[in-house]
Enzyme design. Structure first.
Site, PDB file in Angstrom:
ATOM      1  N   ASP A 177      -6.063  -7.857   5.987  1.00 39.75           N
ATOM      2  CA  ASP A 177      -7.456  -7.736   6.423  1.00 39.75           C
ATOM      3  C   ASP A 177      -8.357  -7.612   5.207  1.00 39.75           C
ATOM      4  OD1 ASP A 177      -6.940  -5.196   5.507  1.00 39.75           O
ATOM      5  OD2 ASP A 177      -7.291  -4.188   7.413  1.00 39.75           O
ATOM      6  N   GLU A 204      -9.854  -5.020   3.828  1.00 40.12           N
ATOM      7  CA  GLU A 204      -9.503  -3.932   2.920  1.00 40.12           C
ATOM      8  C   GLU A 204      -8.242  -4.266   2.135  1.00 40.12           C
ATOM      9  OE1 GLU A 204     -11.359  -1.080   2.314  1.00 40.12           O
ATOM     10  OE2 GLU A 204     -12.800  -2.259   3.458  1.00 40.12           O
ATOM     11  N   ARG A 240      -4.935  -3.241  12.749  1.00 43.56           N
ATOM     12  CA  ARG A 240      -6.379  -3.462  12.601  1.00 43.56           C
ATOM     13  C   ARG A 240      -6.666  -4.927  12.880  1.00 43.56           C
ATOM     14  NH1 ARG A 240      -5.343   0.257   8.368  1.00 43.56           N
ATOM     15  NH2 ARG A 240      -6.403   2.244   8.744  1.00 43.56           N
ATOM     16  N   GLU A 254       0.797  -1.228   0.000  1.00 43.47           N
ATOM     17  CA  GLU A 254       0.000   0.000   0.000  1.00 43.47           C
ATOM     18  C   GLU A 254       0.830   1.279   0.000  1.00 43.47           C
ATOM     19  OE1 GLU A 254      -0.629  -2.525   1.972  1.00 43.47           O
ATOM     20  OE2 GLU A 254      -2.742  -2.742   2.470  1.00 43.47           O
ATOM     21  N   HIS A 256      -6.723 -11.322  13.757  1.00 40.10           N
ATOM     22  CA  HIS A 256      -5.299 -11.555  13.642  1.00 40.10           C
ATOM     23  C   HIS A 256      -4.647 -11.469  15.016  1.00 40.10           C
ATOM     24  CE1 HIS A 256      -5.867 -11.293   9.350  1.00 40.10           C
ATOM     25  NE2 HIS A 256      -6.448 -10.122   9.495  1.00 40.10           N
ATOM     26  N   ASP A 281      -2.226  -5.267   3.073  1.00 38.51           N
ATOM     27  CA  ASP A 281      -2.489  -5.543   4.487  1.00 38.51           C
ATOM     28  C   ASP A 281      -3.311  -6.817   4.691  1.00 38.51           C
ATOM     29  OD1 ASP A 281      -1.085  -3.346   5.257  1.00 38.51           O
ATOM     30  OD2 ASP A 281      -2.811  -2.048   5.549  1.00 38.51           O
ATOM     31  N   TYR A 325       0.451  -5.494  12.953  1.00 38.96           N
ATOM     32  CA  TYR A 325      -0.652  -4.850  12.246  1.00 38.96           C
ATOM     33  C   TYR A 325      -1.704  -4.323  13.220  1.00 38.96           C
ATOM     34  CZ  TYR A 325      -3.990  -3.919   8.545  1.00 38.96           C
ATOM     35  OH  TYR A 325      -4.854  -3.301   7.689  1.00 38.96           O
TER      36      TYR A 325
END
Length: 856
Positions: free
Chosen positions: A82, A84, A295, A7, A340, A80, A293
């Site tokens: 997740d 998204e 989130r 990203e 996670h 990432d 991470y």
């Protein structure tokens, strides 16, 4: 060559260091495309087909990705870990397919932290894209689009002043508004407490009366001053002996490491950070490789991380602080695919990382993770019971001491609402002791309404209800603030009038879609989609079959019908029963002036809803929407407040279209002043102060010209020699002294100078590879920009200036330079030609609005 897509540039730079020369790492700068913000981007009649549009500012960036992909033997999607991140990888893959630039071999890799081991391990264990997780993203994105783009036009046409409504945003707003209603409806109860000040062996302590005349005292038992004074007298005249000393051991186990929501809550409580600020800081720490991470719903830590944490504890503390066995925590997340590892440091030997706010957040994360593997804290709670000779009256003293701190040595969890337990140390007491009495007091109290939500408590409540997901809370809360539906005062949410009206509208016409159970149920269904147990199109079909007819039904109503329905729905709130027994809708102005038939009702206007008299235009009485029954700080009854002490002029309080104000007429001149919202103790003295503005603070020590304080259209301010400075509150207008005023004016002048190119750079990014000039991110009059001293380039609106990295800055500058110098303005047309052109093509006023995308 193998192409790796991540990203952010910071992440790309770090990962490239861990991989060999065979790899090229490029950043997508987040999402590369989205649903176009217009009608028809999701088409329910075509099986919920979706149109996607490449972001305009990402076109050059994606061309670079596509060109690199054509020469690559393998594409590695390393976004990432997740939903998204999975969606970004899917979008990149789909776009490369369209451009026929997709390599034959495509792999998806994820890692929970950006360390060399995590990256190399992930590269060695690739997988395919997770289609159920992508479907959950598509379902959520379509739901939010359909909700916002269907409901927003209804709001614009039927509810003046409303801006938009989002699926999760509207439910979060309802929580804030309902709490506001609870506070307004709350009726405080009086109660008293009796406290004895005692002393034993030179140590003072307090004991509370818990039994009086043989009856156990509840919180409201002493409900009036008379009975409280009798109880106080009984304690003063009695001799109290220690009857019993009970010592009870207590244990407190450490909390688990942070999840996204618990990190947001603790950062709000302990550091005062907003949820969005916390997430920005955590993102930076993650990309720097300092934390895992950020989130996540998970509370578990990797086995190697637990071992590293225990080693760090053993190095820093005695053996007693390290439990014999590691601690394991179970996640409560409903969706295991999105649960996670917890947020933790990547290196437990590093107790500092970053600077400023980043360093403070890192310290909080490090302490919480360390504490999670430390020993239980042991406490001792002592309760001392004292009775008088009659045995009818009883005092109780409590104290709490820490016997062994355990994890307290590193961290103690914060709480929004603390209890009233006393934690002080008590003297050594035993049965039969007779402590000396040094005083007795009876204190009056009133029960308190429930507290307004802070960011921490709102996030906690949303999580408890199962509404939204932790990764969305920051943007949801920020949207409520950006739409002016709520405001923050002393870190608490207050519902604005527009927010209250929107909530009432949704409760009346769309009750299902702001119901907590329904919204939580949708989240559960989206979780089943990500588990692969439900098709997202089935979910969308069920939603649309109910929602679209309801929206059409409300759209067909006349605005007057909507207002009448809201008038009836809000009747108890807007027109509460009057103490004199009269009709609560009776117009006070008509009553005062002797007119018949004046009744109040809710009305809709260009600037929102308000209460007005049905005798309009004969009666000009109006009241703002959020002003029920004339009660409260802003809602005192209109009329004569008193006279000005110097002029003798009468000061009247009145209600206008834009709220309450005060008016005074002297020597044929009327003077008015609006009553600010932040004056909760408004009275005649405040009215006179407002009418006497501006206030002259004195002469500026450098120029000799006067400095004055006043209140204007945009709030309180200072003025000196044609220059202005903002003040924080109305009270500052009357309390700011000369030193503070001079300082504020100087700061404002510096900021203004910054807008003319004298500002300090937001950040510097090194030399430009071609021009050799230093690249800077600067604040500008029309928004932030990047420059190398020769070329200035505007930063895209969806990119935060502090997030811009060197690679992106160079790209923006080079793109701007390639276009050449900005075009000069056209010369003005000759008067005759200009007039003819104007006559030939008259401008038309816009009569329609395009729906804005719903934000969560």
């Amino acid at each position: 060559m193998q192409l790796v897509i991540v990203e952010s540039p910071a992440k790309a730079k770090t990962i490239e260091q861990y991989l060999g020369k065979d790899f090229k790492v490029l950043a997508s700068y987040g999402h590369v495309r989205d649903l176009p913000p217009k009608d028809g981007s999701v088409r329910p009649d075509e099986g919920f087909a979706m149109d996607w549009e490449l972001y305009r500012d990402k076109q050059k960036r994606f061309k670079e990705i596509a060109d690199a992909a054509k020469d690559a033997s393998r594409l590695v999607l390393a976004t990432d870990p997740d939903r998204e991140g999975e969606a970004i990888s899917w979008h990149v893959q789909e776009l490369l397919k369209k451009r026929k630039a997709l390599p034959t071999k495509v792999d998806r890799v994820t890692f929970n932290s950006i360390t060399k081991k995590a990256v190399t391990d992930a590269m060695a264990a690739p997988r395919e894209l997770d289609q159920p997780l992508i479907d959950a993203y598509l379902g959520r994105r379509a739901l939010d689009y359909l909700f916002g783009f269907t409901l927003s036009p209804v709001l614009w046409r039927k509810l003046p002043g409303a801006k938009s409504a989002g699926r999760v945003q509207s439910v979060a707003l309802r929580l804030i508004v309902e709490r506001e209603r609870e506070i307004e409806a709350f009726k405080p109860d009086e109660y008293w407490s009796v406290l004895a000040h005692l002393e034993h062996d030179g140590t003072g302590f307090d004991a509370r009366l818990v039994r009086f005349r043989g009856e156990k005292l509840e919180k409201l038992s002493l409900g009036a001053e008379g009975i409280a004074m009798e109880a106080r007298q009984a304690v003063e005249s009695g001799r109290f002996t220690v009857e019993d000393v009970e010592k009870k051991p207590l244990k407190r186990n450490p909390p688990p490491p942070f999840t996204t929501s618990t990190m947001q809550q603790e950062a709000a409580r302990k550091l005062g950070y907003s949820a969005s600020h916390t997430m920005r800081l955590a993102q930076t720490l993650y990309e720097a490789g300092a934390i895992t991470y950020m989130r996540t719903d998970g509370v578990q830590m990797d086995g190697s991380a637990i071992a590293a944490c225990r080693d760090a504890i053993g190095e820093r503390y005695d053996d007693g602080y390290l439990p014999e066995k590691p601690r394991f925590y179970a996640t409560k997340a409903k969706n295991a695919q999105e649960a996670h590892e917890a947020i933790r440091p990547t290196n437990f030997g590093r107790d500092r990382a970053g600077s400023g706010d980043e360093a403070k957040l890192y310290a909080l994360i490090w302490k919480r993770a360390m504490a999670s593997q430390m020993a239980t804290a042991r406490l001792e709670r002592t309760t001392v019971t004292l009775r008088d000779a009659t045995g009818q009256n009883e005092l109780r003293a409590t104290g709490q001491v820490v016997v062994f701190p355990g994890y307290f040595a590193v961290y103690q969890e914060g709480f929004d609402d603390k209890d009233e337990d006393e934690d002080g140390l008590l003297p050594a007491l035993k049965a039969g002791d007779l402590p000396a009495k040094t005083g007795v007091e009876a204190n009056q109290h009133f029960t308190q309404p429930p507290p307004r939500f802070s960011e921490a408590s709102l996030v906690k409540r949303l999580e408890e209800l199962g509404i939204g997901r932790p990764s969305t809370y920051a943007s949801t809360i920020q949207t409520l603030r950006d739409r002016d539906y709520v405001r923050m005062e002393k870190n608490r949410f207050f519902a604005e009038e527009s927010g209250r009206l929107l909530t009432a509208f949704l409760e009346r016409f769309f009750p299902t879609y702001v119901a907590y159970d329904y919204t939580a149920g949708l989240e559960d269904e989206l979780d089943t989609v990500s588990d692969g147990r439900e098709d997202y199109k089935d979910l969308l079909s069920k939603f649309w079959a109910d929602f679209k007819p309801k929206a059409d039904e409300v759209m067909d109503k006349m605005p007057s019908e909507v207002t009448e329905a809201l008038d009836e729905y809000l009747a108890e709130y807007l027109f509460p029963e009057r103490e004199d027994g009269k009709d609560p809708r009776f117009c006070p102005l008509c009553e005062q002036e002797g007119r018949d038939g004046g009744r109040l009702a809710l009305r809709g206007g260009r600037f929102g809803a308000f209460v007005a008299c049905q005798n309009y235009p004969e009666c000009k009485y109006t009241r703002r929407f959020a002003q029920p029954g004339g009660d409260g700080a802003d809602q005192a009854e209109d009329g004569l407040m008193g006279t000005h002490p110097e002029t003798g002029a009468e000061v009247h309080r009145k209600s206008g279209r834009f709220g309450p104000y005060v008016e005074m007429e002297h020597d044929g001149t009327k003077k008015r002043a609006s009553i600010p919202k932040d004056l909760d103790d408004f009275d005649l003295d405040w009215a006179i102060k407002l009418l006497d503005l501006p206030r002259i603070i004195g002469a500026h020590p450098e120029t000799g010209k006067e400095i004055e304080a006043a209140i204007g259209r945009y709030g309180p301010y200072l003025r000196h020699d044609g220059k202005y400075a903002k003040l924080s509150s109305t009270r500052d207008v009357f309390e700011t002294g000369m030193n503070a005023a001079v300082s504020l004016l100087a700061e404002a002048a510096n900021r203004k100078g910054a807008g003319r190119g004298k500002a300090e750079p937001i950040k510097t990014l090194g030399e430009h590879p071609t021009s050799g000039g230093e690249i800077k991110v600067m604040p500008g009059r029309y928004g932030p920009y990047v420059t190398d001293g020769t070329t200035n380039a505007t930063i895209p609106k969806d990119v935060k200036p502090e997030d811009v990295e060197a690679a992106q800055a160079i790209e923006l500058i080079d793109a701007r330079a390639a276009k050449g110098p900005a075009k000069k303005k056209r010369k003005k047309a000759a008067p005759k030609k200009k007039a003819a052109a104007k006559k030939a093509s008259p401008k038309k006023k816009a009569t329609t609005k395009k729906p804005a995308a719903a934000e969560e």
